[in-house]
Design an enzyme around this catalytic site. Structure first.
Site, PDB file in Angstrom:
ATOM      1  N   ARG A  82      57.238  68.420  66.165  1.00 36.78           N
ATOM      2  CA  ARG A  82      57.788  69.277  65.104  1.00 36.78           C
ATOM      3  C   ARG A  82      56.637  69.853  64.279  1.00 36.78           C
ATOM      4  NH1 ARG A  82      61.657  65.965  61.495  1.00 36.78           N
ATOM      5  NH2 ARG A  82      62.777  65.948  63.485  1.00 36.78           N
ATOM      6  N   HIS A 127      57.078  63.178  63.676  1.00 32.97           N
ATOM      7  CA  HIS A 127      57.252  64.174  64.740  1.00 32.97           C
ATOM      8  C   HIS A 127      56.061  65.122  64.822  1.00 32.97           C
ATOM      9  CE1 HIS A 127      61.489  63.694  66.091  1.00 32.97           C
ATOM     10  NE2 HIS A 127      61.702  63.219  64.862  1.00 32.97           N
ATOM     11  N   ASP A 134      63.547  62.638  69.231  1.00 33.26           N
ATOM     12  CA  ASP A 134      64.938  62.288  68.934  1.00 33.26           C
ATOM     13  C   ASP A 134      65.737  62.507  70.208  1.00 33.26           C
ATOM     14  OD1 ASP A 134      64.178  61.945  66.277  1.00 33.26           O
ATOM     15  OD2 ASP A 134      64.814  63.962  65.692  1.00 33.26           O
ATOM     16  N   GLU A 192      67.433  55.489  61.880  1.00 33.18           N
ATOM     17  CA  GLU A 192      67.998  56.490  62.799  1.00 33.18           C
ATOM     18  C   GLU A 192      68.022  55.932  64.213  1.00 33.18           C
ATOM     19  OE1 GLU A 192      66.254  60.397  60.367  1.00 33.18           O
ATOM     20  OE2 GLU A 192      65.354  59.799  62.281  1.00 33.18           O
ATOM     21  N   HIS A 195      65.734  57.950  66.991  1.00 33.22           N
ATOM     22  CA  HIS A 195      64.347  58.285  66.665  1.00 33.22           C
ATOM     23  C   HIS A 195      63.387  57.233  67.221  1.00 33.22           C
ATOM     24  CE1 HIS A 195      61.331  59.824  63.525  1.00 33.22           C
ATOM     25  NE2 HIS A 195      60.767  58.710  63.968  1.00 33.22           N
TER      26      HIS A 195
END
Length: 213
Positions: A82, A127, A134, A192, A195
């Protein structure tokens, strides 16, 4: 290696590849390329519906994909690397308390003003270091997602891996994903279920900003 932030890097550096090209069995649903995400708009830095990871993370993920294939399943990837500009987009959005377009779907029980304090939004993301992703599981024969008890990117305790409000079968599904990732060199995140980060990530202190393309 020094941190790379705020648009200083333009082209993808060596050491990163597209997941789908290396592991053809994976399904991609890149939420931040489109509008079905907690902001409700395409996110800065996502110029193509693809997912990128470090070479080392892809090697480990390929082994995990082989393990899950033996159970009749494949991985669906929601996000990989990301860019920092995407994280900056999240931060700007989080500071605008009036923008609650997707609240009913993604954070119905959380006040937007509390997203920073509760660690749902942060100015830096694992990320961005390139070895976090994910993902969920999909049944290979039907193409249907395995029931994990809460949707991807849902802000709430029900998304914690060990939440007890979900059914026993949903808990078992989460543990299946968790175990196959653990066995192949990834570590989970406590808040999460989707993740995971490579244990020995190659760029632990670097936050990249090349676009996803």
């Amino acid at each position: 290696m020094n941190s790379i932030l705020f648009g200083q890097e333009v082209n993808r550096p060596d050491g990163f590849k597209e997941i789908k090209k290396e592991i053809p069995s994976v399904i991609l649903e890149i939420r931040y390329f489109g509008s079905h995400n907690f902001i409700g708009k395409p996110i800065d830095g996502y110029q193509k519906s693809t997912a990128i990871l470090s070479d080392q993370a892809i090697v480990a993920l390929k082994k995990a994909a082989a393990d899950i294939a033996s159970k009749g399943m494949v991985f669906k990837i929601f996000d990989g690397y990301r860019p920092q500009r995407a994280v900056n987009h999240f931060v700007r959005w989080a500071k605008d308390e009036k923008d609650t377009l997707m609240k009913s779907e993604f954070y119905p029980d959380v006040a937007k003003k509390d997203l920073f304090e509760l660690d749902y939004i942060a100015s830096k993301s694992g990320h961005t270091r390139g070895s976090t992703l994910d993902l969920t599981l999909v049944y290979r024969t039907t193409g249907k997602e395995v029931d994990m008890g809460s949707p991807y990117d849902f802000f709430g305790k029900i998304s914690w891996p060990f939440d007890t409000s979900i059914t026993k079968k949903q808990q078992e599904n989460r543990m299946l994903l968790r175990e196959v990732m653990l066995q192949n060199g990834f570590k989970p995140y406590q808040c999460e279920w989707w993740h995971f980060t490579l244990n020995n990530e190659p760029y632990p202190d670097t936050y990249f900003d090349f676009p996803v393309e």
